[in-house]
Write a protein that holds these residues in place. Structure first.
Motif, PDB file in Angstrom:
ATOM      1  N   HIS A 212     -14.086   5.552 -46.758  1.00 39.42           N
ATOM      2  CA  HIS A 212     -13.185   6.216 -45.832  1.00 39.42           C
ATOM      3  C   HIS A 212     -11.891   6.326 -46.540  1.00 39.42           C
ATOM      4  CE1 HIS A 212     -15.236   3.402 -43.249  1.00 39.42           C
ATOM      5  NE2 HIS A 212     -15.362   2.961 -43.513  1.00 39.42           N
ATOM      6  N   TYR A 213     -11.478   7.501 -45.471  1.00 33.22           N
ATOM      7  CA  TYR A 213     -10.599   8.331 -46.446  1.00 33.22           C
ATOM      8  C   TYR A 213      -9.560   9.450 -45.025  1.00 33.22           C
ATOM      9  CZ  TYR A 213     -12.817  10.163 -50.734  1.00 33.22           C
ATOM     10  OH  TYR A 213     -13.899   8.756 -51.871  1.00 33.22           O
ATOM     11  N   ARG A 214      -8.412   8.855 -45.547  1.00 33.21           N
ATOM     12  CA  ARG A 214      -6.934   9.603 -44.129  1.00 33.21           C
ATOM     13  C   ARG A 214      -5.994   9.817 -44.843  1.00 33.21           C
ATOM     14  NH1 ARG A 214     -10.537   6.907 -41.464  1.00 33.21           N
ATOM     15  NH2 ARG A 214     -10.354   5.134 -40.331  1.00 33.21           N
ATOM     16  N   GLU A 215      -5.474  11.084 -43.683  1.00 31.81           N
ATOM     17  CA  GLU A 215      -4.822  11.830 -44.157  1.00 31.81           C
ATOM     18  C   GLU A 215      -3.473  11.237 -43.342  1.00 31.81           C
ATOM     19  OE1 GLU A 215      -4.311  16.600 -43.341  1.00 31.81           O
ATOM     20  OE2 GLU A 215      -3.879  15.619 -42.003  1.00 31.81           O
ATOM     21  N   ILE A 216      -2.333  11.185 -45.228  1.00 32.83           N
ATOM     22  CA  ILE A 216      -1.189   9.349 -44.506  1.00 32.83           C
ATOM     23  C   ILE A 216      -0.157  10.780 -44.617  1.00 32.83           C
ATOM     24  CG2 ILE A 216      -0.294   8.486 -45.792  1.00 32.83           C
ATOM     25  CD1 ILE A 216      -2.933   7.681 -47.302  1.00 32.83           C
ATOM     26  N   THR A 217       0.696  10.474 -44.360  1.00 37.84           N
ATOM     27  CA  THR A 217       1.427  11.335 -44.166  1.00 37.84           C
ATOM     28  C   THR A 217       3.221  10.241 -44.532  1.00 37.84           C
ATOM     29  OG1 THR A 217       1.644  11.424 -42.212  1.00 37.84           O
ATOM     30  CG2 THR A 217       1.218  12.757 -42.547  1.00 37.84           C
ATOM     31  N   ARG A 218       2.645   8.618 -44.107  1.00 34.64           N
ATOM     32  CA  ARG A 218       4.210   7.937 -43.934  1.00 34.64           C
ATOM     33  C   ARG A 218       3.871   7.012 -44.691  1.00 34.64           C
ATOM     34  NH1 ARG A 218       6.859   5.093 -39.270  1.00 34.64           N
ATOM     35  NH2 ARG A 218       5.091   5.616 -38.469  1.00 34.64           N
ATOM     36  N   VAL A 219       4.946   6.069 -45.847  1.00 34.09           N
ATOM     37  CA  VAL A 219       4.540   5.195 -45.807  1.00 34.09           C
ATOM     38  C   VAL A 219       6.068   4.216 -45.565  1.00 34.09           C
ATOM     39  CG1 VAL A 219       4.740   3.355 -47.697  1.00 34.09           C
ATOM     40  CG2 VAL A 219       2.647   4.977 -47.406  1.00 34.09           C
TER      41      VAL A 219
ATOM     42  N   PHE B 156      12.729   0.310 -46.386  1.00 37.65           N
ATOM     43  CA  PHE B 156      12.400   1.794 -47.180  1.00 37.65           C
ATOM     44  C   PHE B 156      10.769   2.988 -47.137  1.00 37.65           C
ATOM     45  CE2 PHE B 156      12.713   5.610 -49.854  1.00 37.65           C
ATOM     46  CZ  PHE B 156      14.394   5.752 -49.838  1.00 37.65           C
ATOM     47  N   THR B 157      11.778   3.806 -45.492  1.00 43.01           N
ATOM     48  CA  THR B 157      10.681   4.606 -44.924  1.00 43.01           C
ATOM     49  C   THR B 157      10.382   5.779 -46.203  1.00 43.01           C
ATOM     50  OG1 THR B 157      10.706   3.557 -43.040  1.00 43.01           O
ATOM     51  CG2 THR B 157       9.493   5.686 -43.026  1.00 43.01           C
ATOM     52  N   VAL B 158       8.992   6.717 -46.589  1.00 43.84           N
ATOM     53  CA  VAL B 158       8.726   7.978 -47.106  1.00 43.84           C
ATOM     54  C   VAL B 158       7.882   8.601 -46.620  1.00 43.84           C
ATOM     55  CG1 VAL B 158       7.813   8.457 -49.232  1.00 43.84           C
ATOM     56  CG2 VAL B 158       9.571   6.197 -49.464  1.00 43.84           C
ATOM     57  N   THR B 159       8.371   9.897 -46.223  1.00 43.22           N
ATOM     58  CA  THR B 159       7.662  10.394 -45.960  1.00 43.22           C
ATOM     59  C   THR B 159       6.890  11.812 -46.719  1.00 43.22           C
ATOM     60  OG1 THR B 159       9.618  11.569 -44.081  1.00 43.22           O
ATOM     61  CG2 THR B 159       8.104   9.946 -43.488  1.00 43.22           C
ATOM     62  N   PHE B 160       5.522  12.685 -46.646  1.00 46.37           N
ATOM     63  CA  PHE B 160       5.604  13.688 -46.779  1.00 46.37           C
ATOM     64  C   PHE B 160       4.904  14.684 -46.644  1.00 46.37           C
ATOM     65  CE2 PHE B 160       3.557   8.968 -47.910  1.00 46.37           C
ATOM     66  CZ  PHE B 160       2.651   9.489 -48.123  1.00 46.37           C
ATOM     67  N   PRO B 161       4.125  15.868 -46.674  1.00 44.51           N
ATOM     68  CA  PRO B 161       3.542  16.602 -46.386  1.00 44.51           C
ATOM     69  C   PRO B 161       2.139  15.745 -46.631  1.00 44.51           C
ATOM     70  CG  PRO B 161       4.819  17.314 -47.878  1.00 44.51           C
ATOM     71  CD  PRO B 161       5.494  15.982 -48.761  1.00 44.51           C
ATOM     72  N   PRO B 162       1.235  15.853 -45.885  1.00 43.60           N
ATOM     73  CA  PRO B 162       0.186  14.937 -44.966  1.00 43.60           C
ATOM     74  C   PRO B 162      -0.488  15.472 -47.206  1.00 43.60           C
ATOM     75  CG  PRO B 162       0.150  16.658 -43.454  1.00 43.60           C
ATOM     76  CD  PRO B 162       1.395  16.513 -44.530  1.00 43.60           C
ATOM     77  N   ARG B 163      -1.419  14.247 -47.041  1.00 41.72           N
ATOM     78  CA  ARG B 163      -2.529  14.093 -48.542  1.00 41.72           C
ATOM     79  C   ARG B 163      -3.372  12.802 -47.914  1.00 41.72           C
ATOM     80  NH1 ARG B 163       0.927  14.754 -53.408  1.00 41.72           N
ATOM     81  NH2 ARG B 163      -1.839  14.840 -54.612  1.00 41.72           N
ATOM     82  N   VAL B 164      -4.433  13.789 -48.307  1.00 44.45           N
ATOM     83  CA  VAL B 164      -5.529  12.986 -48.258  1.00 44.45           C
ATOM     84  C   VAL B 164      -6.446  11.727 -49.520  1.00 44.45           C
ATOM     85  CG1 VAL B 164      -8.218  13.369 -47.531  1.00 44.45           C
ATOM     86  CG2 VAL B 164      -6.682  14.687 -46.637  1.00 44.45           C
ATOM     87  N   ALA B 165      -6.204  10.519 -48.575  1.00 44.73           N
ATOM     88  CA  ALA B 165      -6.659   9.366 -49.672  1.00 44.73           C
ATOM     89  C   ALA B 165      -7.090   8.169 -49.260  1.00 44.73           C
ATOM     90  CB  ALA B 165      -5.035   9.635 -50.085  1.00 44.73           C
ATOM     91  N   ARG B 166      -7.652   7.622 -50.189  1.00 44.08           N
ATOM     92  CA  ARG B 166      -8.148   5.950 -50.031  1.00 44.08           C
ATOM     93  C   ARG B 166      -7.216   5.518 -50.181  1.00 44.08           C
ATOM     94  NH1 ARG B 166     -14.270   4.386 -52.255  1.00 44.08           N
ATOM     95  NH2 ARG B 166     -13.956   2.282 -50.622  1.00 44.08           N
ATOM     96  N   GLY B 167      -6.302   4.983 -50.872  1.00 48.37           N
ATOM     97  CA  GLY B 167      -5.570   3.833 -50.900  1.00 48.37           C
ATOM     98  C   GLY B 167      -4.136   4.524 -51.073  1.00 48.37           C
ATOM     99  N   VAL B 168      -2.943   3.556 -51.430  1.00 49.37           N
ATOM    100  CA  VAL B 168      -1.470   3.443 -51.600  1.00 49.37           C
ATOM    101  C   VAL B 168      -0.722   2.494 -52.408  1.00 49.37           C
ATOM    102  CG1 VAL B 168       1.038   3.928 -50.602  1.00 49.37           C
ATOM    103  CG2 VAL B 168      -1.282   4.702 -49.276  1.00 49.37           C
ATOM    104  N   ARG B 169       0.122   2.506 -53.159  1.00 48.38           N
ATOM    105  CA  ARG B 169       0.641   1.660 -53.954  1.00 48.38           C
ATOM    106  C   ARG B 169       1.655   2.027 -54.274  1.00 48.38           C
ATOM    107  NH1 ARG B 169      -2.577   2.299 -60.952  1.00 48.38           N
ATOM    108  NH2 ARG B 169      -1.675   3.873 -60.615  1.00 48.38           N
TER     109      ARG B 169
END
Length: 85
Positions: A2-9, A48-61
């Motif tokens: 499962h991949y998602r286009e992530i834009t904010r963490v 802390f909120t981090v925004t960035f251009p959309p990135r297709v990913a499976r995980g965040v660390r």
């Protein structure tokens, strides 16, 4: 897979050992390496909120580099929230 286009963490730490310097990384689609999407230095809040251009990913660390001034080698990450588009 499962991949998602992530834009904010959103990273939540604790008042007792907040993150000061850290990187937000996403697992590349090939799953061979982690890409740093944002570097944060001298953070002063426990959320802390981090925004960035959309990135297709499976995980965040979160890669913690420095904790609070009284305990720079200790940090706590209570929660990581990743938001997809």
């Amino acid at each position: 897979m499962h991949y998602r286009e992530i834009t904010r963490v959103v990273v939540h730490t604790s008042a007792g050992a907040p993150l000061r310097d850290f990187d937000i990384q996403v697992l590349n689609q090939s799953e061979k390496w982690w890409d740093t999407v944002r570097t944060v230095d001298y953070a002063t809040t426990t959320t802390f909120t981090v925004t960035f251009p959309p990135r297709v990913a499976r995980g965040v660390r979160v890669v913690a580099k420095v904790g609070p001034s009284d305990q720079p080698d200790q940090v706590r990450v209570a929660e990581i929230q990743a938001f997809a588009r």
